[in-house]
Design a protein around this motif. Structure first.
Motif, mmCIF file in Angstrom:
data_model
loop_
_atom_site.group_PDB
_atom_site.id
_atom_site.type_symbol
_atom_site.label_atom_id
_atom_site.label_comp_id
_atom_site.label_asym_id
_atom_site.label_seq_id
_atom_site.Cartn_x
_atom_site.Cartn_y
_atom_site.Cartn_z
ATOM 1 N N ALA A 1 17.213 22.246 -9.684
ATOM 2 C CA ALA A 1 16.674 20.625 -9.834
ATOM 3 C C ALA A 1 15.179 20.758 -9.905
ATOM 4 C CB ALA A 1 17.229 19.660 -8.909
ATOM 5 N N LEU A 2 14.515 21.480 -8.801
ATOM 6 C CA LEU A 2 13.245 21.246 -8.520
ATOM 7 C C LEU A 2 12.363 22.156 -9.787
ATOM 8 C CD1 LEU A 2 12.765 21.621 -4.819
ATOM 9 C CD2 LEU A 2 12.539 19.501 -6.158
ATOM 10 N N SER A 3 13.207 23.111 -10.322
ATOM 11 C CA SER A 3 12.422 23.753 -11.271
ATOM 12 C C SER A 3 12.546 23.236 -12.733
ATOM 13 C CB SER A 3 12.788 25.349 -11.265
ATOM 14 O OG SER A 3 14.139 25.175 -11.273
ATOM 15 N N SER A 4 13.586 22.435 -12.772
ATOM 16 C CA SER A 4 13.662 21.908 -14.135
ATOM 17 C C SER A 4 12.760 20.802 -14.624
ATOM 18 C CB SER A 4 15.012 21.423 -14.211
ATOM 19 O OG SER A 4 16.019 22.303 -13.980
ATOM 20 N N PRO A 5 12.508 20.756 -15.808
ATOM 21 C CA PRO A 5 11.713 19.522 -16.242
ATOM 22 C C PRO A 5 12.135 18.264 -15.914
ATOM 23 C CG PRO A 5 11.946 20.822 -18.030
ATOM 24 C CD PRO A 5 12.826 21.522 -17.149
ATOM 25 N N MET A 6 11.433 17.324 -15.377
ATOM 26 C CA MET A 6 12.105 16.002 -14.791
ATOM 27 C C MET A 6 11.606 14.812 -15.793
ATOM 28 S SD MET A 6 12.049 16.675 -10.747
ATOM 29 C CE MET A 6 12.900 14.952 -10.413
ATOM 30 N N VAL A 7 12.325 13.915 -16.003
ATOM 31 C CA VAL A 7 12.118 12.591 -16.609
ATOM 32 C C VAL A 7 12.572 11.807 -15.408
ATOM 33 C CG1 VAL A 7 12.403 11.241 -18.669
ATOM 34 C CG2 VAL A 7 12.261 13.717 -18.937
ATOM 35 N N ALA A 8 11.515 10.950 -15.114
ATOM 36 C CA ALA A 8 11.973 9.763 -14.197
ATOM 37 C C ALA A 8 12.947 8.773 -14.900
ATOM 38 C CB ALA A 8 10.582 9.038 -13.668
ATOM 39 N N ASP A 9 13.611 8.381 -14.186
ATOM 40 C CA ASP A 9 14.683 7.077 -14.568
ATOM 41 C C ASP A 9 15.073 6.465 -13.661
ATOM 42 O OD1 ASP A 9 16.780 8.522 -13.271
ATOM 43 O OD2 ASP A 9 17.577 9.392 -15.186
ATOM 44 N N ALA A 10 15.694 5.566 -13.665
ATOM 45 C CA ALA A 10 16.348 4.592 -12.607
ATOM 46 C C ALA A 10 16.988 5.404 -11.563
ATOM 47 C CB ALA A 10 17.576 3.560 -13.226
ATOM 48 N N ARG A 11 17.398 6.579 -11.640
ATOM 49 C CA ARG A 11 18.105 7.222 -10.482
ATOM 50 C C ARG A 11 16.935 7.918 -9.690
ATOM 51 N NH1 ARG A 11 21.740 8.316 -14.942
ATOM 52 N NH2 ARG A 11 20.097 9.742 -15.338
ATOM 53 N N THR A 12 15.600 7.994 -10.197
ATOM 54 C CA THR A 12 14.743 8.790 -9.699
ATOM 55 C C THR A 12 14.513 8.170 -7.958
ATOM 56 O OG1 THR A 12 13.486 9.345 -11.711
ATOM 57 C CG2 THR A 12 12.422 9.835 -9.741
ATOM 58 N N VAL A 13 14.344 9.022 -7.167
ATOM 59 C CA VAL A 13 14.067 8.693 -5.785
ATOM 60 C C VAL A 13 12.371 8.216 -5.803
ATOM 61 C CG1 VAL A 13 13.965 9.052 -3.337
ATOM 62 C CG2 VAL A 13 15.732 10.166 -4.750
ATOM 63 N N ARG A 14 12.218 7.036 -5.502
ATOM 64 C CA ARG A 14 10.774 6.477 -5.200
ATOM 65 C C ARG A 14 10.350 6.620 -3.975
ATOM 66 N NH1 ARG A 14 13.382 4.459 -9.812
ATOM 67 N NH2 ARG A 14 11.987 4.625 -11.568
ATOM 68 N N SER A 15 9.253 6.526 -3.540
ATOM 69 C CA SER A 15 8.570 6.428 -2.191
ATOM 70 C C SER A 15 8.819 5.218 -1.869
ATOM 71 C CB SER A 15 7.072 6.706 -2.260
ATOM 72 O OG SER A 15 6.502 6.552 -1.087
ATOM 73 N N SER A 16 9.267 5.042 -0.460
ATOM 74 C CA SER A 16 9.440 3.867 0.178
ATOM 75 C C SER A 16 8.427 3.498 0.888
ATOM 76 C CB SER A 16 10.826 3.847 1.125
ATOM 77 O OG SER A 16 10.480 4.891 1.997
ATOM 78 N N SER A 17 7.532 4.320 1.211
ATOM 79 C CA SER A 17 6.301 4.148 2.109
ATOM 80 C C SER A 17 5.351 3.519 0.969
ATOM 81 C CB SER A 17 5.736 5.326 2.817
ATOM 82 O OG SER A 17 5.585 6.289 1.725
ATOM 83 N N ALA A 18 5.260 3.786 -0.269
ATOM 84 C CA ALA A 18 4.389 3.476 -1.451
ATOM 85 C C ALA A 18 4.760 2.052 -1.446
ATOM 86 C CB ALA A 18 4.455 4.047 -2.525
ATOM 87 N N LYS A 19 6.043 1.817 -1.580
ATOM 88 C CA LYS A 19 6.747 0.270 -1.859
ATOM 89 C C LYS A 19 6.158 -0.471 -0.663
ATOM 90 C CE LYS A 19 11.115 -1.749 -3.265
ATOM 91 N NZ LYS A 19 12.237 -1.559 -3.426
ATOM 92 N N ALA A 20 6.622 -0.312 0.446
ATOM 93 C CA ALA A 20 6.078 -0.907 1.486
ATOM 94 C C ALA A 20 4.605 -1.502 1.432
ATOM 95 C CB ALA A 20 6.477 -0.227 2.899
ATOM 96 N N GLU A 21 3.678 -0.201 1.348
ATOM 97 C CA GLU A 21 2.116 -0.536 1.318
ATOM 98 C C GLU A 21 1.946 -1.606 0.314
ATOM 99 O OE1 GLU A 21 -1.627 -0.629 2.086
ATOM 100 O OE2 GLU A 21 -0.208 0.137 3.279
ATOM 101 N N PHE A 22 2.448 -1.538 -0.750
ATOM 102 C CA PHE A 22 2.382 -2.281 -1.965
ATOM 103 C C PHE A 22 2.590 -3.696 -1.592
ATOM 104 C CE2 PHE A 22 3.893 -5.119 -5.103
ATOM 105 C CZ PHE A 22 2.823 -5.328 -6.193
ATOM 106 N N LYS A 23 3.919 -3.813 -0.783
ATOM 107 C CA LYS A 23 4.182 -5.398 -0.416
ATOM 108 C C LYS A 23 3.160 -5.676 0.667
ATOM 109 C CE LYS A 23 9.362 -5.402 -0.741
ATOM 110 N NZ LYS A 23 10.528 -5.190 -0.087
ATOM 111 N N ARG A 24 2.612 -4.757 1.482
ATOM 112 C CA ARG A 24 1.799 -5.267 2.394
ATOM 113 C C ARG A 24 0.416 -5.913 1.713
ATOM 114 N NH1 ARG A 24 4.012 -1.234 5.537
ATOM 115 N NH2 ARG A 24 2.717 0.550 4.786
ATOM 116 N N GLN A 25 -0.060 -4.931 0.831
ATOM 117 C CA GLN A 25 -1.201 -5.313 0.040
ATOM 118 C C GLN A 25 -1.167 -6.902 -0.799
ATOM 119 O OE1 GLN A 25 -2.441 -1.982 -2.314
ATOM 120 N NE2 GLN A 25 -2.721 -0.824 -0.643
ATOM 121 N N HIS A 26 0.428 -6.737 -1.407
ATOM 122 C CA HIS A 26 0.553 -8.041 -2.210
ATOM 123 C C HIS A 26 1.845 -8.838 -1.868
ATOM 124 C CE1 HIS A 26 -2.345 -6.253 -4.920
ATOM 125 N NE2 HIS A 26 -1.555 -5.212 -4.866
ATOM 126 N N PRO A 27 1.869 -9.625 -0.828
ATOM 127 C CA PRO A 27 3.053 -10.078 -0.452
ATOM 128 C C PRO A 27 3.995 -10.864 -1.522
ATOM 129 C CG PRO A 27 1.161 -10.690 1.038
ATOM 130 C CD PRO A 27 0.760 -10.099 -0.185
#
Length: 97
Positions: A17-43
């Motif tokens: 899976a890591l070596s295959s070309p990836m296309v992000a979709d709704a099932r792609t795991v996203r960074s929870s820390s990036a999302k939390a930081e966005f919420k801190r910056q933009h309530p």
């Protein structure tokens, strides 16, 4: 199948899976820390809170992940759930090409 063989099958699938070309979709795991930081910056626009749910809104990637957009707070925005559905439909068409 032995436990060792099952474990190696999982490892092999992960490496593949890591070596295959990836296309992000709704099932792609996203960074929870990036999302939390966005919420801190933009309530939340509705509640004013930097944590928890934001009724009627979702966090959207301005440049879709499938189009090479980064999963960072700088590429995120609040979007109404209704607007998000329309944008998601268009992104799915574009990213599957």
């Amino acid at each position: 199948m032995s436990k060792a063989a099952a474990w190696w099958a999982v490892v092999a699938a992960f490496v593949l899976a890591l070596s295959s070309p990836m296309v992000a979709d709704a099932r792609t795991v996203r960074s929870s820390s990036a999302k939390a930081e966005f919420k801190r910056q933009h309530p939340c626009q509705r509640t004013g809170q930097p944590r928890g749910a934001c009724p009627g809104y979702i966090i959207d990637h301005v440049i879709p992940l499938c189009a090479g957009g980064p999963d960072t707070p700088a590429n995120m925005q609040w979007q109404t759930a209704q607007d998000a559905k329309a944008k998601d439909r268009e992104e799915r068409r574009q990213c599957l090409k």
